[in-house]
Scaffold this active site. Structure first.
Site, PDB file in Angstrom:
ATOM      1  N   ALA A  27       9.147  19.659  14.995  1.00 19.92           N
ATOM      2  CA  ALA A  27      10.351  18.714  14.953  1.00 19.92           C
ATOM      3  C   ALA A  27       9.844  17.398  15.395  1.00 19.92           C
ATOM      4  O   ALA A  27      10.694  16.488  15.931  1.00 19.92           O
ATOM      5  CB  ALA A  27      11.521  19.339  15.443  1.00 19.92           C
ATOM      6  N   ASP A  45      10.515  28.435  24.581  1.00 18.44           N
ATOM      7  CA  ASP A  45      11.603  28.211  23.310  1.00 18.44           C
ATOM      8  C   ASP A  45      12.293  29.482  23.306  1.00 18.44           C
ATOM      9  O   ASP A  45      12.545  29.495  21.969  1.00 18.44           O
ATOM     10  CB  ASP A  45      10.899  27.136  22.307  1.00 18.44           C
ATOM     11  N   LEU A  87      11.767  28.274  11.445  1.00 20.27           N
ATOM     12  CA  LEU A  87      11.429  28.905  12.548  1.00 20.27           C
ATOM     13  C   LEU A  87      12.592  28.386  13.677  1.00 20.27           C
ATOM     14  O   LEU A  87      13.023  27.186  13.782  1.00 20.27           O
ATOM     15  CB  LEU A  87      10.284  28.444  13.447  1.00 20.27           C
TER      16      LEU A  87
END
Length: 375
Positions: free
Chosen positions: A215, A266, A299
């Site tokens: 990202a 995460d 994802l």
């Protein structure tokens, strides 16, 4: 600290800030002493005794999501404790203000009161809403620009230890300096910013990068992007080493470039759960074959735990001491926590014991032994 009659002992290969010692670790709530001789663990078959893991990016686990509020944070802290994580930052999603308020209120309560068998909740990682709507990743589209007044209001609900921002958004660059001056760790993430934007953010007080490579604008030899800024200038950055989010070659590149690269999970509500549908903030995600994805295949966080992250790093060729630092010490140092992430006299007794195959045998959080039966 517990008195001398209530101290516990562990024997094995103890990883200290000065290297390996084969001997005895004595502790109550804090570490009381380390006795033994410097020795290479390769010379024996004893267990490894390492600092407890520190995870600064945790969305969920055990079917629960931080954004639920209520007691979800406690369930999440408990499942990660059973995988060796002794401290966490509960991490929010980009969401409407009322959802963030709900989550932070619950995080604040968990900071004040740790439950039995739970990782210590150190505070919140605010991952959005101050991100670029053009680089959401798995974040819902509630991105907006930040103001210092709003951040201070949120800080009153829970300690904001880390905040992810996209520095290219108008008004964010001066805000990075203001937030850093308030003692918050500002990370660059969910960004379309250029290399130059990244360098400017670091010069204004940004300290790290959120899930490096993911990202953010990628590295190209004529447009280095945000990844290039991190590789060229960062001292700290977080990375997800589940071997799905980042290719092993890219992980090795980052390890060579960023001195204090540290690992995060995460992790989502699907962590520790069977394949199926789970919630990630306002998104429904699908766990399948070890990964978590949105319906379009993006994802969406992970099911990683830090004990597996440690094994993955060793599998990539890191020695155990280096791998341990990247799941404990560097993250603690990033937050300025001198009494966590290391085994030294006076530090909190956050300890993991692993066998020679790096499987967990015992976990202690502030001296309390965690029941691993549900791991």
């Amino acid at each position: 600290m517990n008195d001398a009659n209530n101290l516990n002992t562990l024997k094995g290969n103890i990883l200290t800030p000065n290297g390996w010692i084969t001997g005895t670790l004595t502790f109550g709530e804090r570490l009381a002493g380390i006795d033994g001789d410097a020795a290479d663990p390769a010379g024996n078959t004893d267990d490894y005794i390492l600092p407890g893991f520190v995870d600064l990016h945790v969305h969920g686990g055990a079917g629960r999501d931080v954004m639920e509020g209520g007691d979800a944070v406690h369930a999440i802290a408990a499942i990660h404790a059973r995988h060796g994580t002794t401290s966490i930052l509960a991490t929010t999603m980009t969401a409407p203000p009322e959802d963030i308020d709900l989550a932070l209120t619950a995080i604040g309560a968990a900071v004040r009161q740790r439950g039995k068998g739970e990782a210590r909740v150190l505070g919140a990682h605010l991952e959005g809403p101050y991100i670029n709507s053009g680089k959401l990743g798995a974040q819902p589209n509630f991105a907006r620009a930040a103001t210092l007044a709003e951040v201070k209001r949120l800080e009153a609900l829970a300690p904001l230890r880390v905040i992810t921002v996209a520095p290219e958004i108008a008004g964010h660059l001066p805000l990075v300096r203001e937030l850093a001056d308030e003692g918050m760790r500002v990370q660059i993430g969910h960004t379309l910013g250029s290399y130059e934007d990244g360098v400017a953010a670091l010069e204004h007080g940004a300290a790290g990068f959120t899930h490096l490579f993911n990202a953010m604008s990628p590295l190209h030899h004529r447009e280095p992007g945000m990844v290039g800024a991190a590789l060229a200038h960062a001292q700290f950055a977080e990375l997800i080493p589940d071997l799905l989010h980042v290719h092993p070659g890219a992980i090795k590149t980052a390890l060579r470039a960023i001195p204090r690269l540290y690992c995060v999970t995460d992790s989502t509500s699907a962590t520790g759960m069977p394949d199926g549908e789970y919630m990630l903030g306002r998104h429904t995600v699908q766990k399948c074959m070890g990964g978590v994805r949105l319906p379009d295949g993006t994802l969406a966080g992970s099911t990683l735990t830090l004990d597996q992250a440690l094994r993955n790093l060793v599998g990539l060729g890191l020695d155990l001491a280096d791998a341990s630092a990247r799941v404990s010490t560097h993250a603690a140092d990033y937050l300025g926590l001198e009494e966590r992430g290391r085994l030294q006299t006076g530090a909190w007794a956050d300890i993991v014991v692993l066998d020679r195959d790096l499987k967990l045998k015992a976990v202690y959080i502030e001296g309390e032994r965690v029941d691993l039966n549900d791991a």
